[in-house]
Motif scaffolding. Structure first.
Motif, PDB file in Angstrom:
ATOM      1  N   VAL A  53       6.055  -6.204  -4.065  1.00 30.14           N
ATOM      2  CA  VAL A  53       6.126  -5.137  -3.065  1.00 30.14           C
ATOM      3  C   VAL A  53       7.126  -4.064  -3.490  1.00 30.14           C
ATOM      4  O   VAL A  53       7.756  -3.405  -2.654  1.00 30.14           O
ATOM      5  CB  VAL A  53       6.477  -5.695  -1.661  1.00 30.14           C
ATOM      6  N   LEU A  57       3.337  -1.371  -4.833  1.00 30.55           N
ATOM      7  CA  LEU A  57       3.171  -0.548  -3.636  1.00 30.55           C
ATOM      8  C   LEU A  57       3.165   0.936  -3.981  1.00 30.55           C
ATOM      9  O   LEU A  57       2.344   1.714  -3.479  1.00 30.55           O
ATOM     10  CB  LEU A  57       4.298  -0.833  -2.640  1.00 30.55           C
ATOM     11  N   VAL A  70      -2.323  -2.279   2.605  1.00 31.18           N
ATOM     12  CA  VAL A  70      -1.078  -2.735   1.992  1.00 31.18           C
ATOM     13  C   VAL A  70      -1.435  -3.628   0.812  1.00 31.18           C
ATOM     14  O   VAL A  70      -2.096  -4.653   0.974  1.00 31.18           O
ATOM     15  CB  VAL A  70      -0.201  -3.504   3.005  1.00 31.18           C
ATOM     16  N   ALA A  72      -0.182  -6.027  -2.060  1.00 35.35           N
ATOM     17  CA  ALA A  72       0.960  -6.868  -2.401  1.00 35.35           C
ATOM     18  C   ALA A  72       0.441  -8.261  -2.755  1.00 35.35           C
ATOM     19  O   ALA A  72      -0.766  -8.452  -2.931  1.00 35.35           O
ATOM     20  CB  ALA A  72       1.929  -6.938  -1.215  1.00 35.35           C
ATOM     21  N   ALA A 291      -2.027  -0.826  -9.275  1.00 30.93           N
ATOM     22  CA  ALA A 291      -1.069  -1.764  -8.682  1.00 30.93           C
ATOM     23  C   ALA A 291      -0.917  -3.013  -9.529  1.00 30.93           C
ATOM     24  O   ALA A 291       0.190  -3.538  -9.698  1.00 30.93           O
ATOM     25  CB  ALA A 291      -1.513  -2.123  -7.266  1.00 30.93           C
ATOM     26  N   GLN A 309      -1.390  -8.268   5.889  1.00 31.39           N
ATOM     27  CA  GLN A 309      -0.246  -7.366   5.792  1.00 31.39           C
ATOM     28  C   GLN A 309      -0.609  -5.949   6.233  1.00 31.39           C
ATOM     29  O   GLN A 309       0.233  -5.226   6.764  1.00 31.39           O
ATOM     30  CB  GLN A 309       0.291  -7.379   4.360  1.00 31.39           C
ATOM     31  N   SER A 310      -1.864  -5.558   6.026  1.00 32.81           N
ATOM     32  CA  SER A 310      -2.309  -4.247   6.529  1.00 32.81           C
ATOM     33  C   SER A 310      -2.270  -4.223   8.056  1.00 32.81           C
ATOM     34  O   SER A 310      -1.893  -3.210   8.663  1.00 32.81           O
ATOM     35  CB  SER A 310      -3.725  -3.942   6.034  1.00 32.81           C
ATOM     36  N   GLN A 321       0.332   5.893   3.615  1.00 32.13           N
ATOM     37  CA  GLN A 321       0.983   5.117   2.564  1.00 32.13           C
ATOM     38  C   GLN A 321       2.482   5.402   2.460  1.00 32.13           C
ATOM     39  O   GLN A 321       3.183   4.702   1.725  1.00 32.13           O
ATOM     40  CB  GLN A 321       0.309   5.410   1.222  1.00 32.13           C
ATOM     41  N   GLN A 324       4.409   2.319   3.009  1.00 30.51           N
ATOM     42  CA  GLN A 324       4.560   1.406   1.877  1.00 30.51           C
ATOM     43  C   GLN A 324       5.625   1.892   0.896  1.00 30.51           C
ATOM     44  O   GLN A 324       6.319   1.091   0.263  1.00 30.51           O
ATOM     45  CB  GLN A 324       3.219   1.239   1.157  1.00 30.51           C
ATOM     46  N   ALA A 328       8.896  -0.189  -0.202  1.00 27.24           N
ATOM     47  CA  ALA A 328       9.331  -0.408  -1.585  1.00 27.24           C
ATOM     48  C   ALA A 328      10.798  -0.048  -1.772  1.00 27.24           C
ATOM     49  O   ALA A 328      11.535  -0.726  -2.509  1.00 27.24           O
ATOM     50  CB  ALA A 328       8.454   0.406  -2.533  1.00 27.24           C
TER      51      ALA A 328
END
Length: 556
Positions: A53, A57, A70, A72, A291, A309-310, A321, A324, A328
Motif C-alpha cells: 500500500v 497505490l 483500491v 493492494a 501496480a 478495501q474499495s 484516487q 489512495q 500511501a
C-alpha cells in the motif's frame, strides 16, 4: 496504446482534496492491520504488507482509470501465491521472497499483454455466482488456516481439511492466553464492524496489543510475536530464481492474473455504475500492471483490486484516487518512524484480524439471494467453494471459469422454446413448447430462444419435428420466430437447410419472422434463401403473421 495519466484523480477541487484527504487517513487506520494480515496469508514478512500500500497505490493512481478501486494486497491472490510458493521454499527464507517477486513480475507482464490486446472482456467470463462461491471458499480456507495461529497450535499441513482436523484434535494443547486474546479481538472487530463500520477497531486493537505486549512482556508470558520488522523504505533487489522454478510459477501466475482481472474489473465496474461514471476497463488493466511492477520494485508481492478495501474506502468517504495517495503517504510515515513497533504484535492478534477478513469473504447474504432466486446457480456457487476448500485455490478458480462458461453453453444448448397458443379469449400467448400444441388449425408458430449452432441444431430440428407430428391438426405452415437467432454456423445451416427441405417435401410452408440483417446474410451465404424463397422471410413477426394468418390476435 494511448496512456492517460491520473484519470482517477482529476479534476481535483478544494472540496475533494479535503474530503478525500480525510478519507485517506481513515482508510489507513482501517486497512493497515488488514494488509499486515494479507502478508501473513501470503507467507511474507509483515512489513511487505505495508509495501503493497505504498508504491502500488501510487502506480495505480497514476495509470488506472477507476476513481474508487483500491489496489493492494488481497486475500484471494495472497492465498493463490502462498499455495504455490509453500511447495517450493520455506516462508522464512529469502528465496521465498525471490519467488514471490518473480511471480508478481509474471502477473504484471500478463496484465500488460492483456492491455495491449484489450482483453478487458475476460472479466465477463467469470459469472458473479461462481465469483461469490470462489471468494466464499477462499474465506473458509483462510479462516481455517488462521485457527492454528489464533490458538498457537502447530499445523504442519497445507490442506484445509487436515488443518481443521489438527486444530480440533489438539484444542487441549492451545495456548490459553493467546486463544482468549484472539477470541476477544475477533468479537470486538466483528461487533464494531457490524454496528459502527467506520470505527477503526482493527487499528485500535493492533495499537493497544502492541503497547500491552511491550509493557507486560507478552513474549515472557508465552505469546508468539511478529518479531523484528525491517524499517525504512523498501530496497529493490534482483531475485535469484532458476528457469525451472520460473516455469513452475506459471500456473499460479495465470490464476492470479485471472483473479485480478475478474475481481478488480467487476469491482471497478460496479462503482462506475453506482456513480454514473465512465469506465475504461483496459486502462484499469494498465493501472493494475503498473501496480504489480511497482510491487516488484518495492519488495512487495502480488496486488489486486480489492472489493473489500474499495468498500472500506467508500465507507470512509473516498470519491477519487487522491484517497489512495494520502493512504500511501501515511504508510510512508509508518515505514520511516513506526515500523519497529510492529515487532511486539502477537501472532494471535494478527491471525484474529485475518480471521475476521476471511469471515467477510464468505458471502452468506449473496448466497442466500442466489439460493432464493436461482437454486441451480446456488449449486454452482457451492461446488466452486467446495473445490477451493478441498482441492485448492488454483483449481477452484479454473473450475469457477469453466462453470461460468458451461452454464452459458448449457443455456444455449437447451434454450427455452415456446409455441404461440390461443387463450380462453382467443388471444395468442407464448407457452413452453410441448408436443400437442398448435397456434391455429394448420398453423404452428415456434420460438427458439438462442442462436443456432453446432451444439443445439439437432435439438432444434428434433423439437420442430415432434411438435409437427403431435399437432392436433395437420400442420400446413410452420412460422419460426427467429428473434433470438443472430447467426448460423455451418453445422446449424446444414441442419436447418435439411429440415426446411424435408418439410417442403411434406407440403409444409416454412416462414421465418424477425430475421435480422446478420441472420439474413448467413441464410443467403448458406443457401437457405434458395430453399425457403424470399417471400417467406420477414423482418417483423407482425408482417409474417399477417402473411400466414391475417385474422390472428397476438399478444407476444
Amino acid at each position: 496504446m494511448r496512456i492517460k495519466l491520473f484519470g482517477g484523480l482529476r479534476p481535483l477541487t478544494r472540496e475533494r482534496l479535503v474530503r478525500d484527504g480525510f478519507a485517506g487517513v481513515s482508510l489507513a487506520a482501517m486497512d493497515i492491520p488488514q494488509v499486515l494480515g494479507y502478508a501473513r496469508i501470503a507467507g511474507m514478512p509483515a512489513v511487505t504488507g505495508l509495501y503493497t500500500v505504498f508504491l502500488p497505490l501510487i502506480a495505480f493512481a497514476a495509470f488506472g482509470a477507476s476513481r474508487h478501486l483500491v489496489v493492494a494486497a488481497d486475500s484471494a491472490t495472497a492465498t493463490i501465491m502462498a499455495g504455490q510458493l509453500s511447495l517450493m521454499a520455506p516462508a522464512d527464507l529469502a528465496h521465498y521472497a525471490d519467488l514471490a517477486a518473480v511471480m508478481t513480475l509474471m502477473v504484471a507482464v500478463l496484465l500488460v499483454i492483456a492491455r495491449i490486446f484489450r482483453l478487458g472482456f475476460l472479466a465477463d467470463f467469470m459469472s458473479r455466482t461462481v465469483l461469490v462461491g470462489f471468494l466464499s471458499g477462499v474465506g473458509i480456507q483462510v479462516g481455517i488456516a488462521m485457527l492454528g495461529v489464533m490458538f498457537e497450535i502447530p499445523v504442519n499441513s497445507s490442506r484445509t481439511p487436515e488443518q481443521l482436523f489438527i486444530v480440533v484434535t489438539h484444542l487441549m494443547d492451545a495456548h490459553g492466553l493467546s486463544a482468549t486474546l484472539a477470541l476477544a479481538v475477533t468479537l470486538s472487530v466483528l461487533l464494531t464492524g457490524r454496528y459502527w463500520p467506520r470505527f477503526p477497531m482493527a487499528f485500535i486493537v493492533v495499537a493497544l496489543t502492541i503497547w500491552a505486549s511491550w509493557a507486560f512482556d507478552f513474549e515472557r508470558l508465552g505469546f508468539s510475536l511478529v518479531g523484528e520488522v525491517a524499517g525504512g523504505l523498501p530496497m529493490p533487489r534482483l531475485p535469484q530464481v532458476t528457469w525451472g522454478e520460473t516455469v513452475q510459477l506459471i500456473p499460479a501466475a495465470l490464476s492470479c492474473f485471472v483473479m485480478i482481472v475478474a475481481q478488480s474489473l467487476a469491482a471497478a465496474r460496479s462503482y462506475a455504475d453506482q456513480y454514473r461514471e465512465e469506465e475504461d476497463v483496459n486502462d484499469d488493466i494498465l493501472g493494475l500492471a503498473a501496480a504489480n511492477f511497482a510491487a516488484v520494485a518495492g519488495g512487495a508481492f502480488v496486488v489486486n483490486g480489492s472489493p473489500t478495501q474499495s468498500a472500506m474506502a467508500e465507507t470512509a468517504g473516498s470519491r477519487s484516487q487522491f484517497t489512495q495517495v494520502v493512504f500511501a503517504v501515511v504508510v510512508l510515515v509508518v515505514l520511516l518512524f513506526f515500523s519497529q513497533t510492529l515487532r511486539y504484535l502477537p501472532h494471535c492478534v494478527l491471525g484474529a484480524i485475518v480471521f475476521t477478513i476471511a469471515l467477510h469473504l464468505v458471502k452468506v447474504k449473496d448466497l442466500r439471494h442466489i439460493r432464493r432466486e436461482s437454486p441451480g446457480e446456488f449449486g454452482l456457487a457451492l461446488t466452486t467453494a467446495a473445490a477451493v476448500v478441498f482441492v485448492g485455490v488454483e483449481q477452484g478458480i479454473l473450475l469457477a471459469m469453466a462453470l461460468s462458461i458451461l452454464r452459458h453453453v448449457r443455456h444455449s444448448y437447451r434454450p427455452h422454446t415456446q409455441v404461440l397458443v390461443p387463450d380462453a379469449q382467443g388471444v395468442w400467448r407464448p407457452q413452453p413448447a410441448v408436443p400437442g400444441l398448435e397456434t391455429a388449425p394448420g398453423l404452428l408458430i415456434y420460438r427458439f430462444g438462442a442462436d443456432l449452432f453446432f451444439a443445439n441444431d439437432k435439438f432444434f430440428a428434433g423439437e420442430v419435428r415432434r411438435l409437427i407430428a403431435a399437432a392436433p391438426d395437420k400442420v400446413q405452415t410452420l412460422l419460426i420466430d427467429a428473434g433470438a437467432i443472430s447467426d448460423l454456423d455451418y453445422s446449424a445451416a446444414c441442419a436447418l437447410g435439411e429440415l426446411c427441405g424435408n418439410l417442403h417435401d411434406q407440403g409444409i410452408r416454412v416462414v421465418f419472422a424477425r430475421v435480422s440483417s446478420y441472420l439474413r446474410a448467413d441464410m443467403h451465404r448458406h443457401g437457405i434463401f434458395e430453399v425457403l424463397g424470399e417471400s417467406n422471410i420477414f423482418a417483423t413477426l407482425h408482417e409474417a403473421i399477417v402473411s400466414v394468418h391475417p385474422q390472428s390476435r397476438l399478444t407476444s
